[in-house]
Design an enzyme around this catalytic site. Sequence first.
Site, PDB file in Angstrom:
ATOM      1  N   LYS A  24      20.942  61.546  21.831  1.00  0.00           N
ATOM      2  CA  LYS A  24      21.832  62.674  21.494  1.00  0.00           C
ATOM      3  C   LYS A  24      22.275  63.437  22.743  1.00  0.00           C
ATOM      4  O   LYS A  24      23.464  63.673  22.953  1.00  0.00           O
ATOM      5  CB  LYS A  24      21.087  63.635  20.556  1.00  0.00           C
ATOM      6  CG  LYS A  24      21.778  64.970  20.374  1.00  0.00           C
ATOM      7  CD  LYS A  24      21.014  65.893  19.459  1.00  0.00           C
ATOM      8  CE  LYS A  24      19.916  66.691  20.099  1.00  0.00           C
ATOM      9  NZ  LYS A  24      20.290  67.939  20.768  1.00  0.00           N
ATOM     10  N   ASN A  25      21.294  63.808  23.582  1.00  0.00           N
ATOM     11  CA  ASN A  25      21.632  64.685  24.705  1.00  0.00           C
ATOM     12  C   ASN A  25      22.321  63.958  25.851  1.00  0.00           C
ATOM     13  O   ASN A  25      22.774  64.581  26.801  1.00  0.00           O
ATOM     14  CB  ASN A  25      20.385  65.433  25.189  1.00  0.00           C
ATOM     15  CG  ASN A  25      19.951  66.486  24.178  1.00  0.00           C
ATOM     16  OD1 ASN A  25      20.727  66.861  23.296  1.00  0.00           O
ATOM     17  ND2 ASN A  25      18.716  66.949  24.292  1.00  0.00           N
ATOM     18  N   CYS A 118      20.108  75.375  18.599  1.00  0.00           N
ATOM     19  CA  CYS A 118      18.780  75.777  18.136  1.00  0.00           C
ATOM     20  C   CYS A 118      18.356  77.072  18.819  1.00  0.00           C
ATOM     21  O   CYS A 118      18.638  77.284  19.999  1.00  0.00           O
ATOM     22  CB  CYS A 118      17.766  74.672  18.454  1.00  0.00           C
ATOM     23  SG  CYS A 118      17.878  73.269  17.331  1.00  0.00           S
ATOM     24  N   ARG A 123      19.074  81.887  25.795  1.00  0.00           N
ATOM     25  CA  ARG A 123      19.781  80.715  26.356  1.00  0.00           C
ATOM     26  C   ARG A 123      21.070  81.187  27.021  1.00  0.00           C
ATOM     27  O   ARG A 123      22.182  80.950  26.530  1.00  0.00           O
ATOM     28  CB  ARG A 123      20.059  79.684  25.259  1.00  0.00           C
ATOM     29  CG  ARG A 123      18.790  79.116  24.656  1.00  0.00           C
ATOM     30  CD  ARG A 123      19.049  78.031  23.645  1.00  0.00           C
ATOM     31  NE  ARG A 123      19.279  76.727  24.276  1.00  0.00           N
ATOM     32  CZ  ARG A 123      19.489  75.600  23.586  1.00  0.00           C
ATOM     33  NH1 ARG A 123      19.517  75.618  22.267  1.00  0.00           N
ATOM     34  NH2 ARG A 123      19.690  74.464  24.207  1.00  0.00           N
ATOM     35  N   ASP A 308      11.117  69.383  24.726  1.00  0.00           N
ATOM     36  CA  ASP A 308      11.556  68.846  23.434  1.00  0.00           C
ATOM     37  C   ASP A 308      10.470  68.022  22.730  1.00  0.00           C
ATOM     38  O   ASP A 308      10.694  67.542  21.615  1.00  0.00           O
ATOM     39  CB  ASP A 308      12.827  67.993  23.605  1.00  0.00           C
ATOM     40  CG  ASP A 308      14.017  68.850  23.973  1.00  0.00           C
ATOM     41  OD1 ASP A 308      13.920  70.083  23.841  1.00  0.00           O
ATOM     42  OD2 ASP A 308      15.049  68.297  24.379  1.00  0.00           O
ATOM     43  N   ARG A 401      20.151  67.044  12.970  1.00  0.00           N
ATOM     44  CA  ARG A 401      20.963  67.257  14.172  1.00  0.00           C
ATOM     45  C   ARG A 401      20.578  66.276  15.270  1.00  0.00           C
ATOM     46  O   ARG A 401      21.387  65.997  16.161  1.00  0.00           O
ATOM     47  CB  ARG A 401      20.753  68.681  14.688  1.00  0.00           C
ATOM     48  CG  ARG A 401      21.142  69.726  13.684  1.00  0.00           C
ATOM     49  CD  ARG A 401      20.867  71.087  14.206  1.00  0.00           C
ATOM     50  NE  ARG A 401      21.594  71.239  15.468  1.00  0.00           N
ATOM     51  CZ  ARG A 401      21.815  72.389  16.055  1.00  0.00           C
ATOM     52  NH1 ARG A 401      21.374  73.479  15.516  1.00  0.00           N
ATOM     53  NH2 ARG A 401      22.471  72.450  17.183  1.00  0.00           N
TER      54      ARG A 401
HETATM   55  C1  EPZ Z   1      19.087  71.116  27.259  1.00  0.00           C
HETATM   56  O1  EPZ Z   1      19.409  72.431  26.838  1.00  0.00           O
HETATM   57  C2  EPZ Z   1      18.883  70.294  26.010  1.00  0.00           C
HETATM   58  N1  EPZ Z   1      20.090  70.333  25.236  1.00  0.00           N
HETATM   59  C3  EPZ Z   1      17.719  70.851  25.214  1.00  0.00           C
HETATM   60  O2  EPZ Z   1      17.507  69.963  24.131  1.00  0.00           O
HETATM   61  C4  EPZ Z   1      16.468  70.904  26.090  1.00  0.00           C
HETATM   62  O3  EPZ Z   1      15.436  71.556  25.376  1.00  0.00           O
HETATM   63  C5  EPZ Z   1      16.760  71.674  27.376  1.00  0.00           C
HETATM   64  O4  EPZ Z   1      17.906  71.104  28.046  1.00  0.00           O
HETATM   65  C6  EPZ Z   1      15.601  71.661  28.360  1.00  0.00           C
HETATM   66  O5  EPZ Z   1      15.283  70.351  28.701  1.00  0.00           O
HETATM   67  C7  EPZ Z   1      21.080  69.483  25.508  1.00  0.00           C
HETATM   68  O6  EPZ Z   1      21.015  68.674  26.411  1.00  0.00           O
HETATM   69  C8  EPZ Z   1      22.269  69.545  24.636  1.00  0.00           C
HETATM   70  P1  EPZ Z   1      18.669  74.396  30.085  1.00  0.00           P
HETATM   71  P2  EPZ Z   1      20.061  73.455  27.862  1.00  0.00           P
HETATM   72  O7  EPZ Z   1      19.944  75.017  30.512  1.00  0.00           O
HETATM   73  O8  EPZ Z   1      20.851  72.731  28.875  1.00  0.00           O
HETATM   74  C9  EPZ Z   1      17.622  78.823  31.590  1.00  0.00           C
HETATM   75  C10 EPZ Z   1      16.955  69.427  21.873  1.00  0.00           C
HETATM   76  O9  EPZ Z   1      16.059  69.687  21.046  1.00  0.00           O
HETATM   77  N2  EPZ Z   1      19.054  79.017  31.868  1.00  0.00           N
HETATM   78  O10 EPZ Z   1      18.205  73.221  30.863  1.00  0.00           O
HETATM   79  O11 EPZ Z   1      20.694  74.522  27.077  1.00  0.00           O
HETATM   80  C11 EPZ Z   1      17.324  78.658  30.095  1.00  0.00           C
HETATM   81  O12 EPZ Z   1      17.225  79.912  29.470  1.00  0.00           O
HETATM   82  C12 EPZ Z   1      17.315  70.468  22.854  1.00  0.00           C
HETATM   83  O13 EPZ Z   1      17.581  68.357  21.903  1.00  0.00           O
HETATM   84  C13 EPZ Z   1      19.462  80.163  32.518  1.00  0.00           C
HETATM   85  O14 EPZ Z   1      18.660  81.044  32.862  1.00  0.00           O
HETATM   86  O15 EPZ Z   1      18.767  74.023  28.557  1.00  0.00           O
HETATM   87  C14 EPZ Z   1      16.015  77.897  30.130  1.00  0.00           C
HETATM   88  O16 EPZ Z   1      14.944  78.786  30.378  1.00  0.00           O
HETATM   89  C15 EPZ Z   1      17.295  71.827  22.446  1.00  0.00           C
HETATM   90  N3  EPZ Z   1      20.803  80.317  32.764  1.00  0.00           N
HETATM   91  C16 EPZ Z   1      16.183  76.996  31.347  1.00  0.00           C
HETATM   92  O17 EPZ Z   1      17.218  77.593  32.150  1.00  0.00           O
HETATM   93  C17 EPZ Z   1      21.720  79.361  32.438  1.00  0.00           C
HETATM   94  O18 EPZ Z   1      22.911  79.548  32.728  1.00  0.00           O
HETATM   95  C18 EPZ Z   1      16.560  75.562  31.058  1.00  0.00           C
HETATM   96  O19 EPZ Z   1      17.562  75.521  30.061  1.00  0.00           O
HETATM   97  C19 EPZ Z   1      21.279  78.200  31.789  1.00  0.00           C
HETATM   98  C20 EPZ Z   1      19.933  78.041  31.506  1.00  0.00           C
END
Ligand code: EPZ
Length: 452
Positions: A24-25, A118, A123, A308, A401
Amino acid sequence: MSVHYARVWGGKALGGSVAISGSKNTCLPIIAATLLTEETCILRNVPQLTDIFCMIEVVRRLGVAVERLDAHTWSFEAKAVAAYADRTFVERFRASVCLLGALLGRNRRASMPVPGGCKLGSRPIDIHLRAFRALGAEATQTSDGIDLHAERLTGATFSVAGPRGSTVTGTLNAILAAVLAEGRSVLVGAAREPEVVSFCAFLQKMGAKIEGAGTDRLAIEGVSALRGADFTIPSDRMEAGTFLILGLLCCDALRIINAPREVLCGIPEILPQIADYCRWEGEDLVVRRGEFPPIEVSAAPYPHFPTDLQPQMTVLASQIAGTSHVRDTIFPDRFTHIDAFRRLGMDIKKTADDTIAVAGKTALCGAEIAATDLRAGAAMYLAGLIARGETTIFQKEYVERGYENFEEKLLALGAAIEYTPLQMQQETSNAGNTPIIFRTDSAHNIFQKTSE
Ligand code: EPZ
């Protein structure tokens, strides 16, 4: 609360084979990337998931000619692309955020509501916007949405690291905007996840010049145009990891067909004994249930243990004698499922803002619970399968999803499950750009396939 549910009767030993679907991702941002060329892109092994259907519908509404070639193969032709993505589908899933980079790269402007997804705690998308600004775009975010605009995009050196490490979709967005920028960009603190590597492989097939995929420093030489590409989505390491944990919990022998090698990422550090209970046979991973000492799990960016799989690992921890600890350094608030786990009988205490202690081994007992997010929902099925009696999982649409035919795959392993069918199903169409229609099945239309 939604009326969509699955009922699971636990306590049986399971076994057999399960084939892993496309990731998916990986697939979601790649669909966004098809906006970067006027030429046709063919994607194979596309999983049938509601998030994927939503992304396909969003790009179709942006003007892309979308055609379904078979159940898992789609073509995308983006001759012209609108700059505004409307709210209907964007707000339903997080990966719609990748449309920002794709639209900015393609049109030099983008406008869309704040993406949904989710609820895993905070986020923000500040790092995404910082990257766009570094490339020369004006970026504004209001409660209504996000607007991006650039006269031109110019390569730059910038960081995509945040307070909790690298951001996956932030890195993808920066890449989407940089591949068609003028000159060279260097992304420091880039995410190293396998999904980013596969995404870069797709863009490289389109003609993008990217070096360093899989490291925390990506160098991108902007090109003036990209071409179409034919690409097979690799299998999903989170789905494979979920089945791996199922195997360790309650399977005599579970063959995970076509398991991605990265499925084991971080796990041997947590469970050094895993080698005794799982073995590779070619591309398949064969797993059986085991006995383990208490575990210390700390979810962190790749190559560490993935957030995840954190809820699923908590279920395993509940079946281990002694006290285990589960920490999530990426989403410290990703513990909304522990109330449901406690209802099943797990002994869980919050010991720090980002950590729980799980005391085991506890005998679980069926209860009525509700999925709180995609991975937690899948973990609830695992818990139900080892609990005594009947567990009803409401809000199972979260699971749809990200897990293709989850109940069917579990049934094939011998699980006893009754469930309402896929909440949102796609009316398949081969007729070019025919709208994708979602229909909601009646709550009374229950698929009953219980086994002895
Ligand atoms: C991706 O989410 C995945 N989603 C998530 O998969 C996964 O849990 C996550 O990466 C972590 O591995 C997709 O790929 C669609 P991040 P993403 O930005 O990109 C902080 C699933 O179940 N952050 O890597 O949204 C954030 O708050 C899911 O399939 C900032 O501070 O996650 C977090 O603490 C849900 N500022 C950390 O970084 C930003 O601008 C990592 O989040 C962006 C993120």
